[in-house]
Motif scaffolding. Structure first.
Motif, PDB file in Angstrom:
ATOM      1  N   SER A 237     110.602 -25.984  73.459  1.00 43.53           N
ATOM      2  CA  SER A 237     110.788 -24.562  73.175  1.00 43.53           C
ATOM      3  C   SER A 237     109.443 -23.934  72.874  1.00 43.53           C
ATOM      4  O   SER A 237     108.512 -24.606  72.410  1.00 43.53           O
ATOM      5  CB  SER A 237     111.721 -24.395  71.968  1.00 43.53           C
ATOM      6  N   LEU A 238     109.341 -22.639  73.113  1.00 44.65           N
ATOM      7  CA  LEU A 238     108.129 -21.893  72.780  1.00 44.65           C
ATOM      8  C   LEU A 238     107.795 -22.015  71.301  1.00 44.65           C
ATOM      9  O   LEU A 238     106.636 -21.862  70.905  1.00 44.65           O
ATOM     10  CB  LEU A 238     108.321 -20.419  73.160  1.00 44.65           C
ATOM     11  N   PHE A 239     108.784 -22.352  70.483  1.00 49.68           N
ATOM     12  CA  PHE A 239     108.597 -22.375  69.039  1.00 49.68           C
ATOM     13  C   PHE A 239     108.509 -23.785  68.470  1.00 49.68           C
ATOM     14  O   PHE A 239     108.471 -23.978  67.254  1.00 49.68           O
ATOM     15  CB  PHE A 239     109.726 -21.583  68.373  1.00 49.68           C
ATOM     16  N   ASP A 240     108.437 -24.782  69.349  1.00 52.76           N
ATOM     17  CA  ASP A 240     108.264 -26.165  68.913  1.00 52.76           C
ATOM     18  C   ASP A 240     106.799 -26.458  68.616  1.00 52.76           C
ATOM     19  O   ASP A 240     105.894 -25.862  69.235  1.00 52.76           O
ATOM     20  CB  ASP A 240     108.737 -27.127  70.002  1.00 52.76           C
TER      21      ASP A 240
ATOM     22  N   SER B 271     101.729 -25.366  65.064  1.00 49.07           N
ATOM     23  CA  SER B 271     103.112 -25.264  64.598  1.00 49.07           C
ATOM     24  C   SER B 271     104.054 -24.662  65.638  1.00 49.07           C
ATOM     25  O   SER B 271     105.272 -24.769  65.514  1.00 49.07           O
ATOM     26  CB  SER B 271     103.172 -24.433  63.317  1.00 49.07           C
ATOM     27  N   ASN B 272     103.517 -24.013  66.656  1.00 50.31           N
ATOM     28  CA  ASN B 272     104.340 -23.460  67.731  1.00 50.31           C
ATOM     29  C   ASN B 272     103.492 -23.347  68.990  1.00 50.31           C
ATOM     30  O   ASN B 272     102.278 -23.616  68.955  1.00 50.31           O
ATOM     31  CB  ASN B 272     104.942 -22.102  67.338  1.00 50.31           C
ATOM     32  N   ARG B 273     104.106 -22.966  70.098  1.00 55.16           N
ATOM     33  CA  ARG B 273     103.422 -22.946  71.392  1.00 55.16           C
ATOM     34  C   ARG B 273     102.988 -21.548  71.817  1.00 55.16           C
ATOM     35  O   ARG B 273     102.726 -21.296  72.987  1.00 55.16           O
ATOM     36  CB  ARG B 273     104.330 -23.579  72.452  1.00 55.16           C
ATOM     37  N   VAL B 274     102.911 -20.665  70.837  1.00 57.18           N
ATOM     38  CA  VAL B 274     102.337 -19.341  71.065  1.00 57.18           C
ATOM     39  C   VAL B 274     100.839 -19.444  70.802  1.00 57.18           C
ATOM     40  O   VAL B 274     100.415 -20.039  69.813  1.00 57.18           O
ATOM     41  CB  VAL B 274     102.969 -18.290  70.135  1.00 57.18           C
ATOM     42  N   VAL B 275     100.053 -18.894  71.698  1.00 56.57           N
ATOM     43  CA  VAL B 275      98.598 -18.931  71.588  1.00 56.57           C
ATOM     44  C   VAL B 275      98.067 -17.503  71.590  1.00 56.57           C
ATOM     45  O   VAL B 275      98.574 -16.655  72.334  1.00 56.57           O
ATOM     46  CB  VAL B 275      97.969 -19.731  72.752  1.00 56.57           C
ATOM     47  N   MET B 276      97.086 -17.241  70.752  1.00 53.64           N
ATOM     48  CA  MET B 276      96.415 -15.942  70.775  1.00 53.64           C
ATOM     49  C   MET B 276      95.236 -16.037  71.728  1.00 53.64           C
ATOM     50  O   MET B 276      94.325 -16.835  71.538  1.00 53.64           O
ATOM     51  CB  MET B 276      95.932 -15.556  69.386  1.00 53.64           C
TER      52      MET B 276
ATOM     53  N   ASP C 107     102.713 -25.726  79.026  1.00 56.32           N
ATOM     54  CA  ASP C 107     103.011 -26.240  77.693  1.00 56.32           C
ATOM     55  C   ASP C 107     103.031 -25.140  76.643  1.00 56.32           C
ATOM     56  O   ASP C 107     103.657 -25.308  75.587  1.00 56.32           O
ATOM     57  CB  ASP C 107     101.962 -27.283  77.303  1.00 56.32           C
ATOM     58  N   ALA C 108     102.331 -24.040  76.914  1.00 53.82           N
ATOM     59  CA  ALA C 108     102.241 -22.947  75.947  1.00 53.82           C
ATOM     60  C   ALA C 108     101.909 -21.664  76.693  1.00 53.82           C
ATOM     61  O   ALA C 108     101.465 -21.688  77.839  1.00 53.82           O
ATOM     62  CB  ALA C 108     101.176 -23.249  74.897  1.00 53.82           C
TER      63      ALA C 108
END
Length: 359
Positions: free
Chosen positions: A3-6, A16-21, A311-312
């Motif tokens: 998940s995007l939030f895994d 902590s999650n797969r969101v990247v800035m 992956d992210a």
């Protein structure tokens, strides 16, 4: 199914999650490229994002041509970055430093020296300088000795990044800047070991990666590519072949992660695409973590990660007006959209950066 939030690990960097800035040039440093207090607040506000890639950060003065962008080549800069990285860590976040040399996209009014590139070409447009904009200058063709010096500057900047508290580094090899200029068909006309064949054109990227890996470890090293379309006048004709060859090399070096900026016909940043996206093919070849970037909606981001295409996902401008972007993505809360945001992107101070005026 991820998940995007895994949680995810980029080499030794546990997020902590797969969101990247995505890296975002915001011009809040000093004229000497030293980070400032307001930058600490800015990054701290966004620390819930799994991985922050810093704004593009200069490896030396001659390669940093954006007024008031930060650097990482001297001790004063390193010391000024320390409270920023600590603030992110104190909030549970992770942050890597994007290492930047702009090549021909610099101006002597900012750097104090003639721009440099693979060959003597000129940037296709006006450039930002301290008193407005200026016509571009013809780039000096780097000698082999000068190339070696720049590679060493990447190595020093990588070491400085860890000393400043960053969790790792990302080499900027995208968006029409120096390393991208070496593989561009219209920007590299060299006949020595850095031009001509594909092997030669890729040599500088490979040598920079090798130097950075030696400096900080492959588990802390990433790189960014822009894999389709002309970007700031740099066009790579056989983009799929070029980048899949690089993917194989990065596997040899065990590089931890790659960010891929892919344009589209609807892109609102830089040039429109003329080539197919190759992110999915790249991810199949590359053994590390792949991060895709370019105007993803919430639904698209979730689908791409769940399908294993990447992956992210990194978000750029959305994080400017939505420092709480992870919470909004999780709970399907619409992003704040400011039509006037662009006027603050390259301005100075807190307004439109850490605080926003009412509309």
């Amino acid at each position: 199914m991820p998940s995007l939030f895994d949680p995810i690990s980029y080499g030794s960097i546990d997020a902590s999650n797969r969101v990247v800035m995505a890296p975002l040039t915001r011009c809040r440093a000093t004229k000497e490229a030293v980070p400032t207090e307001v930058m600490k607040t800015y990054y701290e506000q966004r620390a819930t994002i799994g991985l922050i890639v810093s704004e593009a950060t200069g490896i030396n003065r001659s390669g940093l041509g954006v007024p008031y962008a930060p650097g990482i080549w001297n001790e004063e800069q390193v010391e000024a970055w320390k409270p920023i990285t600590k603030a992110v860590h104190d909030k549970g976040g992770k942050i890597v430093c994007q290492l930047w040399h702009m090549g021909r996209a610099t101006h002597s009014k900012v750097t104090g020296s003639q721009p440099v590139s693979a060959s003597p070409t000129t940037y296709p447009g006006l450039l930002h300088v301290y008193d407005g904009k200026a016509e571009p200058e013809l780039a000096h063709e780097l000698t082999v000795a000068e190339i070696k010096d720049i590679i060493n500057d990447y190595k020093i900047a990588a070491k400085n990044s860890l000393a400043a508290g960053f969790d790792g580094v990302q080499i900027h090899a995208a968006n029409g800047y120096l390393l991208h200029q070496f593989i561009g068909d219209d920007t590299n006309f060299r006949t020595d070991e850095y031009g001509g064949s594909l092997e030669n054109k890729l040599r500088i990227i490979k040598e920079v990666v090798t130097a950075v890996v030696e400096a900080v470890g492959a588990d802390k090293t990433g790189i960014r590519f822009s894999t389709n379309g002309p970007i700031q006048g740099v066009f790579v004709q056989d983009n799929e072949h070029v980048y899949l060859e690089l993917a194989k090399f990065l596997n040899e070096k065990k590089v931890a992660f790659v960010g891929l900026r892919e344009s589209s016909e609807s892109s609102t940043f830089m040039d429109k695409t003329t080539q197919p996206k190759i992110g999915k093919k790249f991810a199949k070849v590359f053994n590390g973590k792949s991060i895709l970037n370019q105007d993803y909606t919430r639904e698209e981001a979730i689908k791409v990660v769940e399908s294993g295409e990447a992956d992210a996902i990194s978000f750029g401008r959305a994080t400017i007006t939505n420092p709480d972007i992870v919470d909004k993505l999780k709970n399907n809360i619409p992003f704040v959209v400011r039509e006037d945001a662009i006027k603050y992107w390259y301005s100075r101070g807190a307004e439109g950066y850490t605080v926003w005026p009412s509309k």
